[in-house]
Design a protein around this motif. Structure first.
Motif, PDB file in Angstrom:
ATOM      1  N   SER A  17       0.822  -1.205   0.000  1.00  0.00           N
ATOM      2  CA  SER A  17       0.000   0.000   0.000  1.00  0.00           C
ATOM      3  C   SER A  17       0.856   1.255   0.000  1.00  0.00           C
ATOM      4  N   TYR A  20       2.473   1.408  -3.600  1.00  0.00           N
ATOM      5  CA  TYR A  20       1.522   1.763  -4.651  1.00  0.00           C
ATOM      6  C   TYR A  20       1.207   3.256  -4.625  1.00  0.00           C
ATOM      7  N   VAL A  26       0.849  -0.922  -9.959  1.00  0.00           N
ATOM      8  CA  VAL A  26       0.752  -2.196  -9.238  1.00  0.00           C
ATOM      9  C   VAL A  26       2.008  -3.031  -9.461  1.00  0.00           C
ATOM     10  N   GLU A  30       4.711  -4.060  -6.590  1.00  0.00           N
ATOM     11  CA  GLU A  30       5.015  -5.457  -6.267  1.00  0.00           C
ATOM     12  C   GLU A  30       6.515  -5.720  -6.361  1.00  0.00           C
ATOM     13  N   GLU A  83      -2.046   2.690 -12.594  1.00  0.00           N
ATOM     14  CA  GLU A  83      -2.641   1.381 -12.858  1.00  0.00           C
ATOM     15  C   GLU A  83      -3.806   1.194 -11.889  1.00  0.00           C
ATOM     16  N   LEU A  85      -6.454  -0.046  -9.257  1.00  0.00           N
ATOM     17  CA  LEU A  85      -6.415  -0.987  -8.144  1.00  0.00           C
ATOM     18  C   LEU A  85      -7.849  -1.232  -7.689  1.00  0.00           C
ATOM     19  N   ASP A  88      -7.649  -2.358  -1.868  1.00  0.00           N
ATOM     20  CA  ASP A  88      -6.423  -2.094  -1.111  1.00  0.00           C
ATOM     21  C   ASP A  88      -6.209  -3.258  -0.142  1.00  0.00           C
ATOM     22  N   ASN A 245      -9.961   2.076  -7.238  1.00  0.00           N
ATOM     23  CA  ASN A 245      -9.189   3.009  -6.404  1.00  0.00           C
ATOM     24  C   ASN A 245     -10.086   3.687  -5.371  1.00  0.00           C
ATOM     25  N   HIS A 286      -2.766  -7.135 -14.502  1.00  0.00           N
ATOM     26  CA  HIS A 286      -2.800  -7.646 -13.135  1.00  0.00           C
ATOM     27  C   HIS A 286      -4.224  -7.938 -12.665  1.00  0.00           C
TER      28      HIS A 286
END
Length: 306
Positions: A17, A20, A26, A30, A83, A85, A88, A245, A286
């Motif tokens: 978190s 990001y 993302v 990662e 990107e 998400l 979360d 998001n 993803h």
């Protein structure tokens, strides 16, 4: 005794978190988390606070990535969006409002205006509530310098802070009405939900069909949506409402379930203020298998000519 791997896995959602919000990506987040694990595993001594050590490490890794990423984003074809998400992984009831607000597309785009150090200090302090001693360790600056960075970052963010409908249920209900109207081809139903100065902006990155970069105003946006509705209908596209998001949004899929695009809505004062779409396939992988948007467009055009 808890192993390093177990300690790391417990903190992985927090680390992702943080990364990001610093990177807006993302895949890069990662990678930053994985690099943090490698450094933690290779560390000869056990840190006094594993959480502080890992948070500092992932922040430093992300700052380095962000510095190089800024150049790539300046060269990006068309508007650049984070990107998307869909959820979360990190939850903290005591900071739920900060976490949700900082995750929106609008907020992440606002953070893009900050320097990497300002962004890191702001995220660690305002979003995750870290103390200045921990932040100073993470960014390699004195506490006094970090306090100044926090003041500057807060000033920039407050000046452009996005507005959202306070009632989350009302946001979801209005987005649902919008998507129902889109599915049904109800142009009037769409128009009444749009703010007079609404903006529709798309991020295709030159890798997906793109109607244009930006439309402003209810009439212009309605005309674009009216053009898109039959195209999606001809390929039997599925419109799946889903938070994007931490704001209302939708996933558009082809008939096989491949993701065509992600839409995210900013809703305030009972109307849709912004619609941001992400169709660059490199930003959707993803989530699920990605549809070939060019093939879908050709199919829609053939259906129209038949």
């Amino acid at each position: 005794m808890v192993s390093r791997a177990e300690e790391f896995q417990e903190l992985r959602p927090l680390l992702f978190s943080i990364a990001y919000r610093l990177l807006g990506s993302v895949s890069e987040a990662e990678d930053a988390v994985q690099e943090t694990w490698l450094r933690f595993a290779a560390s000869p001594a056990r840190p006094e606070s594993v959480k502080a050590f890992l948070s500092a490490t992932v922040s430093r890794v992300a700052i380095d990535v962000l510095r190089s990423a800024r150049v790539r984003r300046e060269e990006y074809l068309g508007p650049w969006f984070p990107e998307p998400l869909l959820a979360d992984p990190y939850q903290d009831p005591q900071r739920s409002a900060e976490l949700a607000d900082s995750l929106s597309m609008a907020a992440l785009l606002l953070l893009e205006r900050l320097s990497p150090l300002e962004r890191a200090v702001f995220v660690l302090r305002e979003v995750f509530g870290f103390g200045f001693p921990e932040i100073a360790s993470a960014v390699g600056r004195s506490e006094a310098a970090c306090r100044q960075l926090a003041v500057r970052a807060r000033r920039h963010v407050e000046a452009g802070r996005p507005r959202f409908e306070a009632d989350r249920a009302k946001r979801e209900e209005l987005a649902g009405r919008f998507l129902d109207a889109f599915r049904e081809g109800n142009v009037d139903g769409l128009t009444e939900l749009l703010a007079a100065d609404v903006q529709l902006v798309g991020d295709g990155g030159g890798k997906a069909p793109q109607w244009a970069e930006r439309f402003t105003g209810a009439q212009a946006v309605t005309e674009v949506l009216a053009t898109l509705m039959p195209l999606f209908a001809r390929i039997a596209a599925q419109v799946q409402p889903h938070p994007v998001n931490a704001q209302p949004g939708a996933i558009f899929r082809d008939r096989a379930g491949g993701v065509i695009s992600i839409w995210a809505f900013d809703i305030a004062d009972g109307q849709i203020q912004n619609i941001r779409t992400v169709s660059n396939p490199e930003k959707l992988g993803h989530l699920a298998p990605v549809a070939d948007a060019w093939t879908a467009l050709r199919e829609a055009e053939r259906a129209a000519d038949a």
